[in-house]
Design a protein around this motif. Structure first.
Motif, PDB file in Angstrom:
ATOM      1  N   UNK A 113      -3.383  14.163  -8.904  1.00  0.00           N
ATOM      2  CA  UNK A 113      -4.027  12.825  -9.060  1.00  0.00           C
ATOM      3  C   UNK A 113      -3.871  12.093 -10.438  1.00  0.00           C
ATOM      4  N   UNK A 114      -3.392  13.092 -11.449  1.00  0.00           N
ATOM      5  CA  UNK A 114      -2.908  12.581 -12.732  1.00  0.00           C
ATOM      6  C   UNK A 114      -1.635  11.620 -12.680  1.00  0.00           C
ATOM      7  N   UNK A 115      -0.798  12.121 -11.792  1.00  0.00           N
ATOM      8  CA  UNK A 115       0.691  11.590 -11.454  1.00  0.00           C
ATOM      9  C   UNK A 115       0.413  10.493 -10.618  1.00  0.00           C
ATOM     10  N   UNK A 116      -0.700  10.287  -9.513  1.00  0.00           N
ATOM     11  CA  UNK A 116      -0.777   9.616  -8.511  1.00  0.00           C
ATOM     12  C   UNK A 116      -0.540   8.007  -8.973  1.00  0.00           C
ATOM     13  N   UNK A 117      -1.136   7.710  -9.996  1.00  0.00           N
ATOM     14  CA  UNK A 117      -0.991   6.300 -10.322  1.00  0.00           C
ATOM     15  C   UNK A 117       0.500   5.856 -10.316  1.00  0.00           C
ATOM     16  N   UNK A 118       1.489   6.666 -11.139  1.00  0.00           N
ATOM     17  CA  UNK A 118       2.862   6.272 -11.228  1.00  0.00           C
ATOM     18  C   UNK A 118       3.439   6.282  -9.831  1.00  0.00           C
ATOM     19  N   UNK A 119       3.149   7.237  -8.835  1.00  0.00           N
ATOM     20  CA  UNK A 119       3.522   7.412  -7.444  1.00  0.00           C
ATOM     21  C   UNK A 119       3.120   6.172  -6.702  1.00  0.00           C
ATOM     22  N   UNK A 120       2.073   5.762  -6.777  1.00  0.00           N
ATOM     23  CA  UNK A 120       1.408   4.438  -6.341  1.00  0.00           C
ATOM     24  C   UNK A 120       2.301   3.433  -6.468  1.00  0.00           C
ATOM     25  N   UNK A 121       2.713   3.162  -7.900  1.00  0.00           N
ATOM     26  CA  UNK A 121       3.397   1.930  -8.498  1.00  0.00           C
ATOM     27  C   UNK A 121       4.754   1.940  -7.678  1.00  0.00           C
ATOM     28  N   UNK A 122       5.418   3.253  -7.260  1.00  0.00           N
ATOM     29  CA  UNK A 122       6.705   3.168  -6.574  1.00  0.00           C
ATOM     30  C   UNK A 122       6.452   2.905  -5.130  1.00  0.00           C
ATOM     31  N   UNK A 123       5.290   2.992  -4.707  1.00  0.00           N
ATOM     32  CA  UNK A 123       4.940   2.973  -3.226  1.00  0.00           C
ATOM     33  C   UNK A 123       5.493   1.837  -2.749  1.00  0.00           C
ATOM     34  N   UNK A 124       6.034   1.452  -1.757  1.00  0.00           N
ATOM     35  CA  UNK A 124       6.392   0.056  -0.855  1.00  0.00           C
ATOM     36  C   UNK A 124       5.290  -0.375  -0.312  1.00  0.00           C
ATOM     37  N   UNK A 125       4.783  -1.473  -0.921  1.00  0.00           N
ATOM     38  CA  UNK A 125       3.520  -2.183  -0.190  1.00  0.00           C
ATOM     39  C   UNK A 125       2.083  -1.290  -0.448  1.00  0.00           C
ATOM     40  N   UNK A 126       1.284  -1.473   0.115  1.00  0.00           N
ATOM     41  CA  UNK A 126      -0.358  -1.067   0.115  1.00  0.00           C
ATOM     42  C   UNK A 126      -0.315   0.573   0.650  1.00  0.00           C
ATOM     43  N   UNK A 127      -0.984   1.398  -0.160  1.00  0.00           N
ATOM     44  CA  UNK A 127      -1.164   2.698   0.028  1.00  0.00           C
ATOM     45  C   UNK A 127      -2.422   2.755   0.608  1.00  0.00           C
ATOM     46  N   UNK A 128      -2.581   3.846   1.814  1.00  0.00           N
ATOM     47  CA  UNK A 128      -3.732   3.985   2.478  1.00  0.00           C
ATOM     48  C   UNK A 128      -3.809   5.513   2.481  1.00  0.00           C
ATOM     49  N   UNK A 129      -5.006   6.292   2.775  1.00  0.00           N
ATOM     50  CA  UNK A 129      -5.150   7.600   2.826  1.00  0.00           C
ATOM     51  C   UNK A 129      -4.607   7.936   4.274  1.00  0.00           C
ATOM     52  N   UNK A 130      -4.178   9.038   4.580  1.00  0.00           N
ATOM     53  CA  UNK A 130      -3.497   9.515   5.995  1.00  0.00           C
ATOM     54  C   UNK A 130      -4.643   9.675   6.824  1.00  0.00           C
ATOM     55  N   UNK A 131      -4.539   9.137   7.958  1.00  0.00           N
ATOM     56  CA  UNK A 131      -5.856   8.863   8.873  1.00  0.00           C
ATOM     57  C   UNK A 131      -5.719  10.260   9.844  1.00  0.00           C
ATOM     58  N   UNK A 132      -6.958  10.810  10.159  1.00  0.00           N
ATOM     59  CA  UNK A 132      -7.052  11.937  10.884  1.00  0.00           C
ATOM     60  C   UNK A 132      -7.766  11.771  12.325  1.00  0.00           C
ATOM     61  N   UNK A 133      -7.066  12.393  13.273  1.00  0.00           N
ATOM     62  CA  UNK A 133      -7.654  12.220  14.595  1.00  0.00           C
ATOM     63  C   UNK A 133      -9.028  13.286  14.669  1.00  0.00           C
ATOM     64  N   UNK A 134      -9.814  12.826  15.801  1.00  0.00           N
ATOM     65  CA  UNK A 134     -10.981  13.840  16.102  1.00  0.00           C
ATOM     66  C   UNK A 134     -10.193  15.245  16.634  1.00  0.00           C
ATOM     67  N   UNK A 135     -10.854  16.176  16.385  1.00  0.00           N
ATOM     68  CA  UNK A 135     -10.378  17.438  16.981  1.00  0.00           C
ATOM     69  C   UNK A 135     -10.312  17.414  18.554  1.00  0.00           C
ATOM     70  N   UNK A 136     -11.236  16.971  19.058  1.00  0.00           N
ATOM     71  CA  UNK A 136     -11.179  17.007  20.633  1.00  0.00           C
ATOM     72  C   UNK A 136      -9.874  16.207  21.258  1.00  0.00           C
TER      73      UNK A 136
END
Length: 318
Positions: free
Chosen positions: A81-104
């Motif tokens: 998390x401490x290095x996330x800001x720098x990684x987000x700045x290099x990310x192309x476009x908007x960053x969103x959390x990784x979505x998860x499906x329902x286990x079913x």
């Protein structure tokens, strides 16, 4: 939190099943801290690697392997998390959390392609709702860790302090600050049935290319954020306004003949999956309030859609 044996007391090495049994709790914790299943799995793997690197006497001296592993995972996540800001700045476009499906809806597909490991499942509750995860992203790493450990996983502040290396009073203050952030943006809860109905109407309007119906379902100041990560086409900035979003969605559908929309559970809430040419290309989560769509979070980055591979999901899941 005590992690070493008392002087003069002997301990045996914990049974392997006890150590492995901690995996699900650790993955759940790491995903909420990082917003990425892939990074969460890496953090947990790192903790296990450190455990197995200990000598037998060192392992025997640890009173609670679960507490030890939790501490290591949390500190690995803090570093990330401490290095996330720098990684987000290099990310192309908007960053969103990784979505998860329902286990079913998951019928196989660990990272290695084998049968799904139940220990890999993240419990889908309000603490993995896409809106909630995005609020966590606005917090400092220390706030996020203190809040998740205490408010989500119910660790008492003295234990949180031992994990993060701060005083209980400091951890309490961090969690209080984080709680204010959550309350400031928290929308009134919408019953699950109403959520599903609204998402279904949205799907039907999109399929019908009914721009007026879409505008009617969207709040006037609605926002749509897309995450392509530079690996899939996506708007580099949020699309703001119900009418603009509706026009954008119709434009996307016109450019992708044969697009199929599927109702799916996304991070525990009703959502949509857009399938094109046999591939699940977009996973959309929704924020709802007052009977309208206020936010759409569309993840298109294929690296974030591993759990949504059509080889892993039941094709006809409701």
């Amino acid at each position: 939190m005590s992690t070493t044996a008392e002087p003069g007391r002997e301990r045996s090495v914990p049974d392997l099943s006890v150590i492995v049994g901690e995996r699900r709790q650790l993955v759940n914790l790491a995903y909420r801290l990082l917003g990425s299943l892939a990074e969460a799995e890496d953090a947990v793997q790192e903790a296990y690697a450190r455990w197995y690197a200990l000598s037998r006497p060192q392992q025997e001296a640890i009173a609670s392997p679960g507490a030890w592993l939790t501490t290591v995972v949390t500190r690995v996540c803090l570093d990330l998390l401490g290095s996330a800001r720098a990684r987000r700045e290099r990310y192309v476009g908007e960053w969103l959390p990784e979505p998860l499906p329902d286990r079913s809806e998951w019928i196989g597909g660990s990272a290695g392609g084998g049968p799904a490991d139940p220990a890999d499942w993240v419990t889908l509750d309000e603490s993995v709702d896409m809106a909630f995860l995005l609020v966590l992203e606005t917090m400092t790493p220390a706030e996020r860790v203190a809040f998740v450990l205490h408010d989500v996983f119910r660790y008492p502040f003295p234990e949180v302090a031992g994990i993060v290396g701060r005083t209980p009073a400091a951890c309490r203050q961090l969690a209080t600050s984080a709680r204010r952030r959550v309350r400031a943006v928290q929308a009134p809860a919408t019953p699950t049935g109403a959520q599903a109905g609204l998402v279904r109407h949205f799907k039907q309007a999109w399929e019908a290319r009914d721009i007026a119906a879409l505008v009617g379902l969207l709040a006037p100041d609605a926002t749509m954020t897309a995450d392509g990560g530079g690996l899939a086409g996506a708007a580099l900035r949020p699309v703001v306004g119900g009418e603009r979003i509706a026009q954008y969605l119709i434009h996307l559908a016109d450019r992708a003949p044969g697009l199929t929309l599927l109702e799916r559970t996304v991070n525990g809430r009703p959502g949509l999956v857009a399938r094109h040419a046999g591939v699940n290309a977009t996973v959309a989560a929704f924020g709802l309030a007052d009977g309208r769509v206020t936010h759409i979070w569309a993840v298109r980055n294929p690296e974030k859609l591993r759990p949504w591979s059509t080889s892993h999901l039941a094709a006809d899941a409701p």
